[in-house]
Design an enzyme around this catalytic site. Structure first.
Site, mmCIF file in Angstrom:
data_model
loop_
_atom_site.group_PDB
_atom_site.id
_atom_site.type_symbol
_atom_site.label_atom_id
_atom_site.label_comp_id
_atom_site.label_asym_id
_atom_site.label_seq_id
_atom_site.Cartn_x
_atom_site.Cartn_y
_atom_site.Cartn_z
ATOM 1 N N LYS A 22 -44.029 15.116 -9.287
ATOM 2 C CA LYS A 22 -43.938 14.819 -10.721
ATOM 3 C C LYS A 22 -45.116 15.434 -11.469
ATOM 4 O O LYS A 22 -44.937 16.079 -12.502
ATOM 5 C CB LYS A 22 -43.938 13.301 -10.927
ATOM 6 N N ASN A 23 -46.313 15.238 -10.919
ATOM 7 C CA ASN A 23 -47.501 15.654 -11.661
ATOM 8 C C ASN A 23 -47.746 17.161 -11.624
ATOM 9 O O ASN A 23 -48.648 17.661 -12.295
ATOM 10 C CB ASN A 23 -48.740 14.912 -11.150
ATOM 11 N N ARG A 93 -47.083 9.697 -21.803
ATOM 12 C CA ARG A 93 -48.379 10.270 -22.101
ATOM 13 C C ARG A 93 -48.415 11.776 -21.808
ATOM 14 O O ARG A 93 -49.014 12.550 -22.561
ATOM 15 C CB ARG A 93 -49.440 9.556 -21.262
ATOM 16 N N CYS A 117 -48.300 4.869 -19.009
ATOM 17 C CA CYS A 117 -48.668 3.688 -18.227
ATOM 18 C C CYS A 117 -49.807 2.925 -18.875
ATOM 19 O O CYS A 117 -50.729 3.507 -19.417
ATOM 20 C CB CYS A 117 -49.122 4.131 -16.835
ATOM 21 N N ARG A 122 -56.838 5.463 -22.408
ATOM 22 C CA ARG A 122 -56.766 6.817 -21.866
ATOM 23 C C ARG A 122 -57.009 7.807 -22.998
ATOM 24 O O ARG A 122 -56.085 8.358 -23.576
ATOM 25 C CB ARG A 122 -55.418 7.040 -21.170
ATOM 26 N N PRO A 123 -58.272 8.033 -23.315
ATOM 27 C CA PRO A 123 -58.580 8.912 -24.436
ATOM 28 C C PRO A 123 -58.201 10.364 -24.149
ATOM 29 O O PRO A 123 -57.935 10.725 -22.991
ATOM 30 C CB PRO A 123 -60.093 8.768 -24.585
ATOM 31 N N ASP A 125 -60.186 12.844 -25.669
ATOM 32 C CA ASP A 125 -61.320 13.580 -26.244
ATOM 33 C C ASP A 125 -61.635 14.873 -25.488
ATOM 34 O O ASP A 125 -61.988 15.883 -26.105
ATOM 35 C CB ASP A 125 -62.558 12.657 -26.278
ATOM 36 N N LEU A 126 -61.479 14.860 -24.156
ATOM 37 C CA LEU A 126 -61.836 16.055 -23.387
ATOM 38 C C LEU A 126 -60.853 17.198 -23.641
ATOM 39 O O LEU A 126 -61.236 18.365 -23.682
ATOM 40 C CB LEU A 126 -61.892 15.725 -21.890
ATOM 41 N N ASP A 305 -53.661 7.057 -7.742
ATOM 42 C CA ASP A 305 -52.216 6.803 -7.731
ATOM 43 C C ASP A 305 -51.724 6.205 -6.406
ATOM 44 O O ASP A 305 -50.543 5.876 -6.279
ATOM 45 C CB ASP A 305 -51.441 8.099 -8.035
ATOM 46 N N VAL A 327 -61.463 5.538 -11.308
ATOM 47 C CA VAL A 327 -60.852 6.515 -12.219
ATOM 48 C C VAL A 327 -60.330 5.848 -13.494
ATOM 49 O O VAL A 327 -60.578 6.330 -14.602
ATOM 50 C CB VAL A 327 -59.732 7.309 -11.501
ATOM 51 N N ARG A 397 -39.787 6.380 -13.545
ATOM 52 C CA ARG A 397 -40.557 7.469 -14.141
ATOM 53 C C ARG A 397 -41.059 8.419 -13.068
ATOM 54 O O ARG A 397 -41.288 9.600 -13.350
ATOM 55 C CB ARG A 397 -41.771 6.912 -14.900
HETATM 56 C C1 UD1 Z 1 -53.178 12.484 -14.198
HETATM 57 C C2 UD1 Z 1 -51.909 12.050 -13.514
HETATM 58 C C3 UD1 Z 1 -51.968 10.570 -13.155
HETATM 59 C C4 UD1 Z 1 -53.227 10.275 -12.335
HETATM 60 C C5 UD1 Z 1 -54.471 10.822 -13.022
HETATM 61 C C6 UD1 Z 1 -55.723 10.712 -12.177
HETATM 62 C C7 UD1 Z 1 -50.269 13.531 -14.503
HETATM 63 C C8 UD1 Z 1 -49.086 13.688 -15.373
HETATM 64 N N1 UD1 Z 1 -50.783 12.292 -14.398
HETATM 65 O O1 UD1 Z 1 -53.267 11.729 -15.409
HETATM 66 O O2 UD1 Z 1 -50.811 10.249 -12.388
HETATM 67 O O3 UD1 Z 1 -53.372 8.884 -12.172
HETATM 68 O O4 UD1 Z 1 -54.281 12.224 -13.345
HETATM 69 O O5 UD1 Z 1 -55.547 11.328 -10.968
HETATM 70 O O6 UD1 Z 1 -50.708 14.462 -13.861
HETATM 71 N N2 UD1 Z 1 -60.295 10.733 -19.678
HETATM 72 C C9 UD1 Z 1 -61.158 10.739 -20.739
HETATM 73 N N3 UD1 Z 1 -60.954 11.646 -21.741
HETATM 74 C C10 UD1 Z 1 -59.932 12.564 -21.690
HETATM 75 C C11 UD1 Z 1 -59.060 12.548 -20.590
HETATM 76 C C12 UD1 Z 1 -59.269 11.612 -19.588
HETATM 77 O O7 UD1 Z 1 -62.088 9.933 -20.813
HETATM 78 O O8 UD1 Z 1 -59.818 13.369 -22.625
HETATM 79 C C13 UD1 Z 1 -60.481 9.716 -18.606
HETATM 80 C C14 UD1 Z 1 -59.287 8.755 -18.539
HETATM 81 O O9 UD1 Z 1 -59.438 7.717 -19.456
HETATM 82 C C15 UD1 Z 1 -59.323 8.277 -17.116
HETATM 83 C C16 UD1 Z 1 -59.875 9.499 -16.360
HETATM 84 O O10 UD1 Z 1 -60.446 10.341 -17.344
HETATM 85 O O11 UD1 Z 1 -60.219 7.213 -16.982
HETATM 86 C C17 UD1 Z 1 -58.838 10.245 -15.577
HETATM 87 O O12 UD1 Z 1 -57.848 10.739 -16.440
HETATM 88 P P1 UD1 Z 1 -57.110 12.126 -16.204
HETATM 89 O O13 UD1 Z 1 -57.645 12.806 -14.987
HETATM 90 O O14 UD1 Z 1 -57.134 12.875 -17.483
HETATM 91 O O15 UD1 Z 1 -55.656 11.633 -15.906
HETATM 92 P P2 UD1 Z 1 -54.298 12.158 -16.536
HETATM 93 O O16 UD1 Z 1 -54.326 13.635 -16.641
HETATM 94 O O17 UD1 Z 1 -53.974 11.368 -17.729
#
Ligand code: UD1
Length: 419
Positions: A22-23, A93, A117, A122-123, A125-126, A305, A327, A397
């Protein structure tokens, strides 16, 4: 309302094939917006999230056709919109992953804040910082985020955290930018490598994916390609835990063993036998498994996950197991559901202590998120009586044909439609 009923089913046995990831499928579908010729994708899992992403692509003007089981042909030559609809964004998301490709291809993108989820704030900003570094202007208008640029220019981007989605979005924005982009402290997940391989087949220049430093040299245009999605390491891991928790003997086919290292290591630590072959892993459970500790981390660490599924397993291990979630900030909601079934899990902040083994009893429980839903199925397999799981749309999902696959291993599981 649909529910999944699971009855006690010890000693699962047999062979199960993992679907495409999926991812990996979601960012690759989003990246198909960058190409101007036919793209054929194979091993795309049939999941609710994939359905939503294909709807998003269609709403932007992509021609998306299903041409066989798990096979799609996509042509994004005639994109006619850079705006994703709120109804679709709010459902998933990962819809946010179209932002990078739209910015790269159209110079502008408008998106509402993403749903998904409920596992903590889940910001994004990055993602936005990355787009800004490439020269985009970001505007936030009551939840609608606009990113636009006359021209994107490569830059050095350091991520404060190796976010999977931000790494993917920045790669996809940078492949058509002018000059060179380097992402430092990039996420190293296998799904990022799959995305980079896909983009390279379309004509992009991306090197270093799978390491913490990814280099992208912008090219004029991307064309089409054929690509097969990698196997889903989380689905594979879920069936490996199913073998362990039921003290069964299961062969999981279509897996890349090197992606499964933390899962294999932890199952062995608990006392299971794990045999790795080409593209298959066999897990043989042990009658007297012992307590383990896990700490979730970005890849190659233990995947967040898989934390929920391991929590279920830990309820059956002898001694005190510990799970630390680094995480996501709020990813232990399944602990309450497991406690309703008779588990002894205490959660403090980001740490859970699981006292086992405990006899679980089937009752009505709720899938609080996707992997929590899988964890409840696993717990249901070893619980006395029937476990009734509601809110299973979360499970749909991310797991393809989950009941069929479990049934093929001898599990007593069915989906019913009732209040
Ligand atoms: C992806 C996966 C999800 C998995 C996660 C971590 C997909 C579609 N989903 O989610 O299944 O659980 O990786 O392995 O691939 N964060 C920030 N700012 C940002 C982005 C992220 O602070 O701009 C933080 C998030 O709040 C979280 C952490 O970084 O605490 C990890 O998030 P991220 O690696 O971005 O996960 P996703 O890409 O959303």
């Amino acid at each position: 309302m649909e529910k999944i009923l699971v009855k006690n089913s010890l000693h699962l046995r047999g062979t199960v094939r993992t679907s495409g990831a999926k991812n990996a499928a979601l960012p690759i579908l989003a990246a198909s917006l960058l190409g101007t010729e036919d793209i054929v994708l194979e091993d795309v899992p049939e999941l609710k999230d994939v359905e939503i992403m294909t709807e998003v692509l269609k709403s932007l003007g992509s021609d998306v056709k299903k041409i066989g089981k798990n096979k799609f042909i996509i042509n994004s030559k005639n994109l006619n919109s850079y705006e994703t609809k709120y109804e679709l964004m709010s459902k998933m998301r990962a819809s946010f992953l179209v932002m990078g490709p739209l910015l790269g291809r159209m110079g502008k993108t408008v998106n509402s804040l993403p749903g998904g989820c409920n596992i903590g704030s889940r910001p994004i900003d990055l993602h936005l910082k990355g787009f800004e570094a490439l020269g985009a202007i970001i505007e936030n208008n009551v939840g609608d985020i606009t990113a636009s640029a006359e021209e994107l220019t490569g830059n050095k981007i350091y991520l404060d955290f190796p976010s999977v989605g931000a790494t993917e979005n920045i790669i996809m924005a940078a492949v058509l930018a002018k000059g060179e982009t380097i992402i430092e402290n990039a996420a190293m997940e296998p799904e990022i490598v799959d995305l980079a391989n896909f983009l390279r087949k379309m004509g992009a220049s991306v090197t270093g994916a799978g390491t913490s430093s990814i280099r992208i040299r912008g090219v004029e245009k991307l064309t089409g390609c054929n690509h097969q999605i990698i196997p889903d390491r989380i689905e594979a891991g879920t069936f490996m835990v199913a073998a362990a928790i039921t003290k069964g003997d299961v062969i999981v086919e279509n897996v890349i063993s090197s992606h499964m290292k933390p899962i294999i290591a932890k199952l062995k630590e608990a006392g299971c036998e794990v045999i790795e072959n080409d593209e298959a892993i066999r897990v043989i459970g042990t009658e007297n498994p012992k307590a383990i500790s896990i700490k979730t981390l970005p890849y190659p660490g233990f995947p967040t996950d898989m934390q929920a599924q391991f929590l279920s397993l830990m309820t059956q291990l002898r001694g005190n197991s510990v799970a630390i979630e680094t995480v996501f900030e709020n990813r232990f909601m399944h602990a309450d559901e497991l406690n309703k079934m008779g588990a002894d899990i205490s959660v403090e902040g980001r740490e859970a202590i699981i006292n086992g083994p405990k006899k679980l009893k089937g009752t009505s429980v709720k899938a609080t998120d996707l992997r929590a839903g899988a964890a409840l199925i696993l717990a249901g397999l070893v619980a006395e009586g029937t476990t009734e799981i509601s809110e299973i749309y979360h499970i749909d999902r991310g797991y393809e044909n989950i009941e069929d696959k479990f049934r093929s291993l001898g599990a007593n599981i069915e989906r019913v439609d009732r209040e």
